[in-house]
Design a protein around this motif. Structure first.
Motif, PDB file in Angstrom:
ATOM      1  N   VAL A 135       0.844  -1.186   0.000  1.00 27.00           N
ATOM      2  CA  VAL A 135       0.000   0.000   0.000  1.00 27.00           C
ATOM      3  C   VAL A 135       0.884   1.243   0.000  1.00 27.00           C
ATOM      4  N   ARG A 136       0.283   2.415   0.046  1.00 24.49           N
ATOM      5  CA  ARG A 136       1.024   3.660  -0.197  1.00 24.49           C
ATOM      6  C   ARG A 136       1.299   4.412   1.094  1.00 24.49           C
ATOM      7  N   HIS A 137       2.489   4.212   1.611  1.00 21.16           N
ATOM      8  CA  HIS A 137       2.966   4.926   2.782  1.00 21.16           C
ATOM      9  C   HIS A 137       4.315   5.529   2.397  1.00 21.16           C
ATOM     10  N   THR A 141       5.377  -0.689   2.861  1.00 23.21           N
ATOM     11  CA  THR A 141       4.320  -1.062   3.809  1.00 23.21           C
ATOM     12  C   THR A 141       3.375  -2.070   3.180  1.00 23.21           C
ATOM     13  N   SER A 204      -5.324  -2.549   7.257  1.00 28.26           N
ATOM     14  CA  SER A 204      -4.659  -1.677   6.286  1.00 28.26           C
ATOM     15  C   SER A 204      -3.203  -1.381   6.603  1.00 28.26           C
ATOM     16  N   THR A 207      -1.434   3.867   5.516  1.00 27.46           N
ATOM     17  CA  THR A 207      -1.574   4.022   4.072  1.00 27.46           C
ATOM     18  C   THR A 207      -2.288   5.318   3.704  1.00 27.46           C
ATOM     19  N   CYS A 210      -5.828   4.426  -1.597  1.00 26.98           N
ATOM     20  CA  CYS A 210      -5.254   3.848  -2.819  1.00 26.98           C
ATOM     21  C   CYS A 210      -6.111   2.683  -3.297  1.00 26.98           C
ATOM     22  N   ILE A 213      -5.537  -0.951  -1.470  1.00 27.15           N
ATOM     23  CA  ILE A 213      -6.254  -1.379  -0.266  1.00 27.15           C
ATOM     24  C   ILE A 213      -7.708  -1.698  -0.595  1.00 27.15           C
TER      25      ILE A 213
END
Length: 299
Positions: A135-137, A141, A204, A207, A210, A213
């Protein structure tokens, strides 16, 4: 199946909220998702036995998600644990392992396997499948889902009609095996109903909103989603690669999840802001609640 929220804060803990960690009791197993500082103490207030934890899934290596791991492993060793423990996490887990084993003089005298993973199926049994998704961190992540494999309903009357005697052959057919009755082969699909969807839980981690997820959480029974900020602080959420309550609500809505539980709550707000966060999310996804430390959910 039981979910126990051991910690529901974000980077800074408070009197009410410990650093992130969730225990899942399911399929005769105990699994831990993240292991923030203080996790082992939180466990003392639950019916979870740390000696029965068989798997730990780490989302990423920010301190609030992993600093409880060294102490937990050392305590397990001090209590004489002998059974194997498996720790999963994204790339970089071996560095975490080396750091843990170099801390102090306390040896970890039981087998611990550290497994670096990426998106895809992490583990699959006859009872469940665990899937990871990037996911987008602001650091690598993972989010995780665990889905129960539910057998189709066994059509007892249909089996009897086909001449299958009541007894062990019923179980064999229900488990997907063919049986022979009076020289005739009876196939499982002849006596099984439509496929049934089992319980699915998605977590999740940290994050930004996105598609990843949403895809992972598709048709979840429960989506546990970070909600670090309320909507007025969306700029901060973007800057630090987190989500707001509204972001989490849209993830639940677009993934067709049945229930949303908000966690990873920033302690900058104080508990009085919980109602604001909840109201914001419920405007988009009605079946929402906010996690509290030591909250338990049975499914």
């Amino acid at each position: 199946m039981e979910i126990i929220f051991l910690g529901t804060s974000s980077a800074v803990h408070s009197k009410e909220r410990n650093h992130p960690s969730i225990a899942l009791k399911a399929f005769g197993d105990v699994m831990l998702f993240d292991c923030g500082e203080g996790t082992q103490r939180q466990i003392l207030f639950t019916k979870v036995s740390p000696m029965k934890i068989s798997k730990i899934f780490i989302t990423h290596y920010h301190g609030d998600h992993i600093l409880g791991l060294p102490g937990l492993l050392q305590s397990m060793s001090l209590h004489g644990r002998e059974s194997k423990l498996t720790v999963y996490g994204p790339h970089g887990l071996n560095g975490v392992k080396n750091a843990i084993y170099s801390l102090g003089y306390c040896a970890i005298d039981f087998p611990v396997e550290f497994v670096e993973i990426d998106s895809g199926i992490v583990e699959e049994t006859d009872e469940y499948v665990i899937t990871a998704q990037r996911v987008r961190h602001n650091v690598p992540t993972l989010a995780y889902s665990i889905e129960e494999k539910k057998k189709p309903r066994f059509l007892r009357e249909k089996a009897i009609e086909l001449g299958v005697p009541v007894g062990p052959d019923f179980g064999r057919l229900h488990n997907g095996e063919e049986v022979e009755v009076n020289g005739k082969i009876i196939k499982p699909e002849q006596v099984l109903g439509e496929p049934r969807k089992g319980i699915k839980i998605t977590y999740s981690g940290d994050t930004r909103p996105c598609e990843e997820i949403i895809s992972l959480a598709q048709d979840s029974t429960i989506l546990i989603h970070e909600s670090t900020f309320i909507n007025k602080d969306n700029t901060n959420a973007e800057e630090h690669a987190h989500s707001t309550s509204i972001d989490a609500a849209y993830a639940a809505k677009y993934s067709n999840s049945k229930e949303l539980i908000l966690t990873h709550i920033s302690t900058r707000y104080g508990e009085e802001y919980a109602n604001i966060m909840l109201e914001e999310a419920r405007e988009i996804f009605e079946n929402t609640r906010i996690a509290k430390d030591l909250m338990e959910i049975e499914l």
